[in-house]
Design an enzyme around this catalytic site. Sequence first.
Site, mmCIF file in Angstrom:
data_model
loop_
_atom_site.group_PDB
_atom_site.id
_atom_site.type_symbol
_atom_site.label_atom_id
_atom_site.label_comp_id
_atom_site.label_asym_id
_atom_site.label_seq_id
_atom_site.Cartn_x
_atom_site.Cartn_y
_atom_site.Cartn_z
ATOM 1 N N SER A 1 -10.815 -1.866 5.289
ATOM 2 C CA SER A 1 -9.978 -1.443 4.160
ATOM 3 C C SER A 1 -9.186 -2.553 3.483
ATOM 4 O O SER A 1 -8.655 -2.349 2.398
ATOM 5 C CB SER A 1 -9.014 -0.340 4.607
ATOM 6 O OG SER A 1 -9.732 0.824 4.966
ATOM 7 N N SER B 1 -9.827 1.018 1.836
ATOM 8 C CA SER B 1 -8.833 1.906 1.255
ATOM 9 C C SER B 1 -7.680 1.190 0.563
ATOM 10 O O SER B 1 -6.902 1.824 -0.157
ATOM 11 C CB SER B 1 -8.271 2.819 2.348
ATOM 12 O OG SER B 1 -7.564 2.080 3.327
ATOM 13 N N LYS C 1 0.829 -1.205 0.000
ATOM 14 C CA LYS C 1 0.000 0.000 0.000
ATOM 15 C C LYS C 1 0.866 1.259 0.000
ATOM 16 O O LYS C 1 1.922 1.297 0.632
ATOM 17 C CB LYS C 1 -0.902 -0.042 1.235
ATOM 18 C CG LYS C 1 -2.083 0.895 1.240
ATOM 19 C CD LYS C 1 -2.997 0.576 2.425
ATOM 20 C CE LYS C 1 -4.235 1.440 2.445
ATOM 21 N NZ LYS C 1 -5.149 1.055 3.544
#
Length: 469
Positions: free
Chosen positions: A180, A156, A81
Amino acid sequence: MGQNNFNLSNPDATSLLSAMRLGTLSAEQVVRQHLERLARTQGKINGATHIFTEQALAEARELDRHGNKDLPLFGLPCSVKETFCMAGQDVTAGSMRMQPEHHLQDAEVVRRLRQAGAVIIARSNIPEFAMTGESTNLRFGRTNNPLDVDRVAGGSSGGEGALVGSGASAFGVGSDILGSIRIPAAFCGVVGFKPHSGGVDKTGTWPVVTGNTRTWLGIGPLTRSVRDAQLVYNVITDHPVAEPARTGGRLITPHGFPLRVQQGCISDALSAARTALLEQSFTEERRAFTDIGSLYLKIPKLILDDFHHQWLDMLSHPPGRRFSLLNELVAQLRGKPTIDRGLLMWLLIAPFMKPRSRKQVQAVARQFDEARAHYQSLLGEDGILVLPTLGLLAPRHGEMNRLSLKPGINGLFTGHTMGNYLDLPSIAIPAWKFRDPATGLPPSISVLCAPGAEAKLFEAAKCIESVLN
């Protein structure tokens, strides 16, 4: 690129690892294959914010020449990420206004991946400030679902879901404070595991959470299979999961739980998952979950108490230029936004949802603390929950934020959010045998347990995976 089930057509990381150890594939071949797939799909999916082609190939060649094939992640191409620090890279959180944070060393989770032999081929996209269920921002653009580019990839960790779901990354690592990891996993047809908050060291990951929601946040893998999730988790945690001492356990069936599903395939997959466990030495135990609706309504209070002031500070750059919500609304109306619409929605509800006093914050936090202790005790060492990961399949762009940020109890999202505020390890599993006849999209089923019962969770998840796929 619509309605492809990439996850079934690509070997999982465990299979790739076996092939490299046997010598039928080299690390360079595996990394090159994934980089080529990433190059083919990036233009349509936009899952990556940075791609490390030459560096990754060089690392793979070095592993082939001098690497130890017994390394647990030897030669596996992965992604991380964008909010995870990497040496020499900036963390931008997808924001055009926030001052980028330059980092000189890797986050602890990145260090462990490299040490275990993984090759990082890309960093992945997120929503601005990693706080909504749609991975879009003004800096890197919108990530599309690899199964249908007209739909959201989730957030996310949406870039991770898209990269793993498209076959461009053998596995990814994301973070999860309100779903997420599991939302992108569910929407992109892959496995996503959110450990409990103490499962993985968060050093070097953004943001640093010190308030009441620090126990809501977990770091974990997105993978092509349950066994891959366990493989990667055992590398990045200090508490590896062993095989359970005995099979079976208690399947907790909640009643009084505010749950809603939009598609019948989700209910069908849920029924099949629960039946599979009851046929495999699990016994059913009905328990009341009547306070989940009340707790759901209070989620924004602690999120906004922890983050709202921080968001305004980060948006007020350069220093001295305080962010104005009114000015931003005007800019949005003129088609010249400076922040993503999803973040704007959070800022708009803040005046109505943010607690007015520390006493109110403490009262709300105490309710979550008591609920966490109660449900973790209820689940104990052998209890698991099986719920829909989400009550909907991947919606079209723009719909996820509208649905997830509207006021009131929303049974579409009560299952996965509970895993955060109760700090329960939670794994999402795609159900390809139950894909929706109208869209071809798979539903997703989650298994949850108390911290310390991860062996039971993975046992149940592997059983369910075999039935759903």
